[in-house]
Design a protein around this motif. Structure first.
Motif, PDB file in Angstrom:
ATOM      1  N   SER A  52      -0.948   8.514   0.849  1.00  0.00           N
ATOM      2  CA  SER A  52      -0.471   9.881   0.719  1.00  0.00           C
ATOM      3  C   SER A  52      -1.077  10.764   1.800  1.00  0.00           C
ATOM      4  CB  SER A  52      -0.851  10.444  -0.648  1.00  0.00           C
ATOM      5  OG  SER A  52      -0.558  11.829  -0.705  1.00  0.00           O
ATOM      6  N   SER A  53      -0.239  11.551   2.406  1.00  0.00           N
ATOM      7  CA  SER A  53      -0.729  12.569   3.335  1.00  0.00           C
ATOM      8  C   SER A  53      -0.527  13.926   2.682  1.00  0.00           C
ATOM      9  CB  SER A  53       0.025  12.505   4.660  1.00  0.00           C
ATOM     10  OG  SER A  53       1.413  12.714   4.453  1.00  0.00           O
ATOM     11  N   GLY A  54      -1.321  14.875   3.063  1.00  0.00           N
ATOM     12  CA  GLY A  54      -1.229  16.180   2.439  1.00  0.00           C
ATOM     13  C   GLY A  54      -2.114  16.240   1.215  1.00  0.00           C
ATOM     14  N   ARG A  55      -1.538  16.559   0.127  1.00  0.00           N
ATOM     15  CA  ARG A  55      -2.290  16.726  -1.115  1.00  0.00           C
ATOM     16  C   ARG A  55      -2.914  15.417  -1.574  1.00  0.00           C
ATOM     17  NH1 ARG A  55       0.645  18.318  -6.842  1.00  0.00           N
ATOM     18  NH2 ARG A  55      -1.119  17.886  -8.214  1.00  0.00           N
ATOM     19  N   THR A  56      -4.122  15.500  -2.130  1.00  0.00           N
ATOM     20  CA  THR A  56      -4.762  14.313  -2.657  1.00  0.00           C
ATOM     21  C   THR A  56      -4.016  13.788  -3.882  1.00  0.00           C
ATOM     22  OG1 THR A  56      -6.794  13.458  -3.622  1.00  0.00           O
ATOM     23  CG2 THR A  56      -6.269  15.764  -4.058  1.00  0.00           C
ATOM     24  N   ILE A  57      -4.046  12.477  -4.058  1.00  0.00           N
ATOM     25  CA  ILE A  57      -3.358  11.867  -5.196  1.00  0.00           C
ATOM     26  C   ILE A  57      -4.270  11.685  -6.393  1.00  0.00           C
ATOM     27  CG2 ILE A  57      -1.730  10.666  -3.707  1.00  0.00           C
ATOM     28  CD1 ILE A  57      -3.357   8.079  -4.388  1.00  0.00           C
ATOM     29  N   SER A  58      -5.531  12.073  -6.270  1.00  0.00           N
ATOM     30  CA  SER A  58      -6.488  11.798  -7.341  1.00  0.00           C
ATOM     31  C   SER A  58      -6.095  12.449  -8.662  1.00  0.00           C
ATOM     32  CB  SER A  58      -7.884  12.280  -6.925  1.00  0.00           C
ATOM     33  OG  SER A  58      -7.874  13.676  -6.699  1.00  0.00           O
ATOM     34  N   SER A  59      -5.305  13.496  -8.606  1.00  0.00           N
ATOM     35  CA  SER A  59      -4.890  14.190  -9.829  1.00  0.00           C
ATOM     36  C   SER A  59      -3.508  13.750 -10.303  1.00  0.00           C
ATOM     37  CB  SER A  59      -4.865  15.699  -9.586  1.00  0.00           C
ATOM     38  OG  SER A  59      -3.907  16.022  -8.596  1.00  0.00           O
ATOM     39  N   LEU A  60      -2.960  12.723  -9.693  1.00  0.00           N
ATOM     40  CA  LEU A  60      -1.585  12.312  -9.973  1.00  0.00           C
ATOM     41  C   LEU A  60      -1.492  10.906 -10.543  1.00  0.00           C
ATOM     42  CD1 LEU A  60       0.124  13.563  -6.687  1.00  0.00           C
ATOM     43  CD2 LEU A  60       0.059  14.740  -8.899  1.00  0.00           C
ATOM     44  N   THR A  61      -0.630  10.756 -11.522  1.00  0.00           N
ATOM     45  CA  THR A  61      -0.214   9.429 -11.950  1.00  0.00           C
ATOM     46  C   THR A  61       0.628   8.804 -10.836  1.00  0.00           C
ATOM     47  OG1 THR A  61      -0.206  10.004 -14.287  1.00  0.00           O
ATOM     48  CG2 THR A  61       1.209   8.192 -13.611  1.00  0.00           C
ATOM     49  N   MET A  62       0.407   7.535 -10.579  1.00  0.00           N
ATOM     50  CA  MET A  62       1.128   6.845  -9.505  1.00  0.00           C
ATOM     51  C   MET A  62       1.908   5.668 -10.075  1.00  0.00           C
ATOM     52  SD  MET A  62       0.200   8.617  -6.881  1.00  0.00           S
ATOM     53  CE  MET A  62       0.887   7.587  -5.575  1.00  0.00           C
ATOM     54  N   GLY A  63       3.056   5.413  -9.490  1.00  0.00           N
ATOM     55  CA  GLY A  63       3.866   4.310  -9.975  1.00  0.00           C
ATOM     56  C   GLY A  63       4.534   3.553  -8.842  1.00  0.00           C
ATOM     57  N   TRP A  64       4.962   2.342  -9.168  1.00  0.00           N
ATOM     58  CA  TRP A  64       5.776   1.524  -8.275  1.00  0.00           C
ATOM     59  C   TRP A  64       7.084   1.199  -8.990  1.00  0.00           C
ATOM     60  CZ3 TRP A  64       4.796   0.465  -3.253  1.00  0.00           C
ATOM     61  CH2 TRP A  64       3.497   0.608  -2.787  1.00  0.00           C
ATOM     62  N   PHE A  65       8.157   1.325  -8.255  1.00  0.00           N
ATOM     63  CA  PHE A  65       9.477   0.964  -8.735  1.00  0.00           C
ATOM     64  C   PHE A  65      10.127   0.062  -7.694  1.00  0.00           C
ATOM     65  CE2 PHE A  65      10.175   3.834 -12.368  1.00  0.00           C
ATOM     66  CZ  PHE A  65       9.052   4.651 -12.238  1.00  0.00           C
ATOM     67  N   SER A 111       0.849  -1.192   0.000  1.00  0.00           N
ATOM     68  CA  SER A 111       0.000   0.000   0.000  1.00  0.00           C
ATOM     69  C   SER A 111       0.880   1.235   0.000  1.00  0.00           C
ATOM     70  CB  SER A 111      -0.907   0.027   1.240  1.00  0.00           C
ATOM     71  OG  SER A 111      -1.771  -1.069   1.262  1.00  0.00           O
ATOM     72  N   CYS A 112       0.385   2.270  -0.603  1.00  0.00           N
ATOM     73  CA  CYS A 112       1.074   3.557  -0.621  1.00  0.00           C
ATOM     74  C   CYS A 112       0.032   4.618  -0.273  1.00  0.00           C
ATOM     75  CB  CYS A 112       1.686   3.814  -1.982  1.00  0.00           C
ATOM     76  SG  CYS A 112       2.365   5.486  -2.182  1.00  0.00           S
ATOM     77  N   LYS A 114      -9.514   7.057  -0.654  1.00  0.00           N
ATOM     78  CA  LYS A 114      -8.645   6.743   0.482  1.00  0.00           C
ATOM     79  C   LYS A 114      -7.242   7.290   0.293  1.00  0.00           C
ATOM     80  CE  LYS A 114     -11.073   2.544   1.911  1.00  0.00           C
ATOM     81  NZ  LYS A 114     -10.942   1.091   2.209  1.00  0.00           N
ATOM     82  N   ASN A 115      -7.025   7.951  -0.846  1.00  0.00           N
ATOM     83  CA  ASN A 115      -5.697   8.509  -1.114  1.00  0.00           C
ATOM     84  C   ASN A 115      -4.611   7.439  -1.075  1.00  0.00           C
ATOM     85  OD1 ASN A 115      -5.391  11.140  -1.921  1.00  0.00           O
ATOM     86  ND2 ASN A 115      -4.480  11.837  -0.006  1.00  0.00           N
ATOM     87  N   THR A 116      -4.921   6.290  -1.638  1.00  0.00           N
ATOM     88  CA  THR A 116      -4.030   5.140  -1.517  1.00  0.00           C
ATOM     89  C   THR A 116      -3.922   4.399  -2.846  1.00  0.00           C
ATOM     90  OG1 THR A 116      -4.621   4.883   0.810  1.00  0.00           O
ATOM     91  CG2 THR A 116      -3.593   2.995  -0.258  1.00  0.00           C
ATOM     92  N   VAL A 117      -2.723   3.914  -3.102  1.00  0.00           N
ATOM     93  CA  VAL A 117      -2.460   3.063  -4.254  1.00  0.00           C
ATOM     94  C   VAL A 117      -1.965   1.716  -3.734  1.00  0.00           C
ATOM     95  CG1 VAL A 117      -1.016   2.763  -6.292  1.00  0.00           C
ATOM     96  CG2 VAL A 117      -1.925   4.998  -5.741  1.00  0.00           C
ATOM     97  N   TYR A 118      -2.323   0.665  -4.458  1.00  0.00           N
ATOM     98  CA  TYR A 118      -1.973  -0.686  -4.029  1.00  0.00           C
ATOM     99  C   TYR A 118      -1.186  -1.405  -5.123  1.00  0.00           C
ATOM    100  CZ  TYR A 118      -5.825   0.370  -0.861  1.00  0.00           C
ATOM    101  OH  TYR A 118      -6.647   0.971   0.052  1.00  0.00           O
ATOM    102  N   LEU A 119      -0.395  -2.362  -4.690  1.00  0.00           N
ATOM    103  CA  LEU A 119       0.268  -3.275  -5.615  1.00  0.00           C
ATOM    104  C   LEU A 119       0.078  -4.684  -5.071  1.00  0.00           C
ATOM    105  CD1 LEU A 119       1.992  -3.418  -8.227  1.00  0.00           C
ATOM    106  CD2 LEU A 119       3.997  -3.590  -6.729  1.00  0.00           C
TER     107      LEU A 119
END
Length: 124
Positions: free
Chosen positions: A24-37, A21-22, A76-81
């Motif tokens: 985010s606190s602060g700014r919402t991630i809904s407007s952002l591309t998200m990635g895993w490396f 799980s990833c 939830k401001n969260t991304v999963y892998l």
């Protein structure tokens, strides 16, 4: 400001599963591309997976395709892998990243924000 915190890493046997799980606190991630490396010892950081803002478009490295699934819950401001059928070669520190332009999902240098990483160890 976006602060990313990964969780869910650990030690698992080959063939097992983990879900990272990833959050985010602060700014919402809904407007952002998200990635895993990920980065294994002695190796360069490599692309694993990415998901566009709406969640309707994803990308995977060939090495994880059909085994890993990326998803996001913008509420939830969260991304999963979700990582299934894990192999010893999946052992690495996994990093969450945010903010790449939607036309460039695979390049680490295009992401603005990074988490601290979570260790995934797969025993064979």
């Amino acid at each position: 400001q976006v602060q990313l915190v990964e969780s869910g890493g650990g030690l698992v046997q080959a063939g097992g599963s983990l879900r990272l799980s990833c959050a985010s606190s602060g700014r919402t991630i809904s407007s952002l591309t998200m990635g895993w490396f990920r980065q294994a010892p002695g190796k360069e950081r490599e692309f694993v997976s990415a998901i566009r803002r709406s969640g309707d478009h994803t990308r995977y490295a060939d090495s994880v395709k059909d085994r890993f699934t990326i998803s996001r819950d913008n509420a939830k401001n969260t991304v999963y892998l979700q990582m299934n059928s894990l192999k010893a070669e999946d052992t690495a520190v996994y990093y969450c990243a945010a903010g790449a332009p939607e036309w460039s999902l695979r390049s680490a240098s295009d992401y603005y924000y990074w988490g601290q990483g979570t260790q995934v160890t797969v025993s064979s």
